[in-house]
Design a protein around this motif. Structure first.
Motif, PDB file in Angstrom:
ATOM      1  N   GLY A 127      46.085  36.690  38.478  1.00 12.16           N
ATOM      2  CA  GLY A 127      46.261  37.211  37.132  1.00 12.16           C
ATOM      3  C   GLY A 127      45.577  36.440  36.028  1.00 12.16           C
ATOM      4  O   GLY A 127      45.890  36.640  34.848  1.00 12.16           O
ATOM      5  N   PHE A 128      44.618  35.584  36.368  1.00 13.21           N
ATOM      6  CA  PHE A 128      43.904  34.835  35.332  1.00 13.21           C
ATOM      7  C   PHE A 128      42.741  35.663  34.798  1.00 13.21           C
ATOM      8  O   PHE A 128      42.127  36.446  35.528  1.00 13.21           O
ATOM      9  N   SER A 129      42.436  35.468  33.524  1.00 12.78           N
ATOM     10  CA  SER A 129      41.361  36.231  32.889  1.00 12.78           C
ATOM     11  C   SER A 129      40.003  35.756  33.395  1.00 12.78           C
ATOM     12  O   SER A 129      39.859  34.648  33.931  1.00 12.78           O
ATOM     13  N   ALA A 130      38.991  36.600  33.183  1.00  7.36           N
ATOM     14  CA  ALA A 130      37.633  36.258  33.623  1.00  7.36           C
ATOM     15  C   ALA A 130      37.144  34.982  32.946  1.00  7.36           C
ATOM     16  O   ALA A 130      36.496  34.136  33.579  1.00  7.36           O
ATOM     17  N   ASP A 131      37.442  34.820  31.649  1.00  3.23           N
ATOM     18  CA  ASP A 131      37.000  33.619  30.929  1.00  3.23           C
ATOM     19  C   ASP A 131      37.659  32.364  31.485  1.00  3.23           C
ATOM     20  O   ASP A 131      37.008  31.314  31.630  1.00  3.23           O
ATOM     21  N   THR A 132      38.948  32.467  31.791  1.00  2.00           N
ATOM     22  CA  THR A 132      39.662  31.313  32.342  1.00  2.00           C
ATOM     23  C   THR A 132      39.109  30.952  33.714  1.00  2.00           C
ATOM     24  O   THR A 132      38.888  29.770  34.025  1.00  2.00           O
ATOM     25  N   SER A 158      41.645  35.645  40.415  1.00  2.67           N
ATOM     26  CA  SER A 158      41.798  36.962  39.804  1.00  2.67           C
ATOM     27  C   SER A 158      43.091  37.620  40.261  1.00  2.67           C
ATOM     28  O   SER A 158      43.820  38.220  39.459  1.00  2.67           O
ATOM     29  N   GLU A 216      47.178  28.530  30.032  1.00  2.00           N
ATOM     30  CA  GLU A 216      46.694  29.311  31.168  1.00  2.00           C
ATOM     31  C   GLU A 216      45.553  28.606  31.898  1.00  2.00           C
ATOM     32  O   GLU A 216      45.445  28.706  33.123  1.00  2.00           O
ATOM     33  N   GLY A 234      48.581  33.709  36.117  1.00  2.00           N
ATOM     34  CA  GLY A 234      48.190  34.079  34.772  1.00  2.00           C
ATOM     35  C   GLY A 234      49.163  35.065  34.153  1.00  2.00           C
ATOM     36  O   GLY A 234      50.013  35.655  34.826  1.00  2.00           O
ATOM     37  N   ARG A 235      49.000  35.247  32.865  1.00  2.00           N
ATOM     38  CA  ARG A 235      49.884  36.137  32.118  1.00  2.00           C
ATOM     39  C   ARG A 235      49.865  37.558  32.686  1.00  2.00           C
ATOM     40  O   ARG A 235      50.909  38.207  32.788  1.00  2.00           O
ATOM     41  N   ALA A 236      48.685  38.040  33.070  1.00  2.88           N
ATOM     42  CA  ALA A 236      48.573  39.414  33.569  1.00  2.88           C
ATOM     43  C   ALA A 236      49.376  39.606  34.853  1.00  2.88           C
ATOM     44  O   ALA A 236      50.044  40.627  35.041  1.00  2.88           O
ATOM     45  N   ARG A 237      49.322  38.620  35.749  1.00  3.02           N
ATOM     46  CA  ARG A 237      50.069  38.727  37.013  1.00  3.02           C
ATOM     47  C   ARG A 237      51.572  38.707  36.752  1.00  3.02           C
ATOM     48  O   ARG A 237      52.337  39.479  37.354  1.00  3.02           O
TER      49      ARG A 237
END
Length: 210
Positions: free
Chosen positions: A193-198, A190, A159, A126-129
């Motif tokens: 880096g994936f969001s909770a919604d994804t 998680s 994503e 994910g974007r966050a990671r």
């Protein structure tokens, strides 16, 4: 003082030993010697010897950086850390960095985009990671954001689809109940880096039909 002899090293033929007033004084790159027009009989003083040593350090730093870049793209901070670990002084390192940037051989935004593309091919995240990994590489947050915008907006990376790919690679333990399996899958996604919604959307898709 004057140079009595310039001798090429046997193992490093691109390096020359300078003998001044009958004594060995300095080893420099052949390229530096040619650029400076050094030859036996050349008169010089201590200030010029110091300047030669500094120029040779800049040459060695540049060559070290180019070798690192020949393997793969690197961030500015990666090059800075590697050169510092090889005991180049800060001024020499920064001069080298400036030279590489001016020659378009070092570009953090291009590095960040290439890094993200490679990571998404080999390890869907994910974007966050990706942002965390770029920060660890020393890429500034604003540069990382621009690169991630390029990847996820301009290039159309989705994503949710990446999370599906990651979930597909998740190793499902045997003899584990459905609730614990869902918890482990959630933790796995998680950490990627994936969001909770994804994550919720992927888990909803993968839930067994009742």
């Amino acid at each position: 003082m004057e140079i009595n002899s310039i001798r090429r090293q046997k193992r490093r033929t691109d390096r020359l030993n300078l003998y001044v007033d009958g004594e060995f004084r300095l080893t420099i790159a052949a390229e530096v010697a040619v650029r400076r027009g050094l030859r036996p009989g050349h008169a010089l003083d201590e200030a010029e010897l110091t300047a030669l040593a500094e120029e040779d350090a800049r040459w060695r730093a540049r060559e070290s950086a180019l070798r690192l870049l020949s393997y793969r793209q690197r961030s500015e901070n990666e090059i800075r850390r590697r050169l510092a670990s090889r005991h180049f002084d800060p001024a020499t390192v920064e001069t080298c960095i400036d030279h590489l940037k001016a020659a378009s051989l070092l570009d953090d935004e291009a590095f960040a985009i290439a890094f993200c593309r490679d990571r998404l091919r080999s390890r869907p995240s994910g974007r966050a990671r990706l942002a965390v990994e770029l920060r660890a590489k020393g890429v500034r947050d604003d540069v990382a954001r621009e690169a991630l915008d390029q990847i996820f907006s301009s290039e159309g990376q989705d994503e949710l689809e990446l999370a599906r790919q990651a979930a597909h690679k998740f190793t499902r333990p045997r003899n584990i109940d459905a609730l614990r399996l869902r918890r482990r899958l959630y933790g796995f996604l998680s950490r990627r880096g994936f969001s909770a919604d994804t994550i919720a959307a992927v888990m909803e898709e993968s839930a067994p039909a009742s």
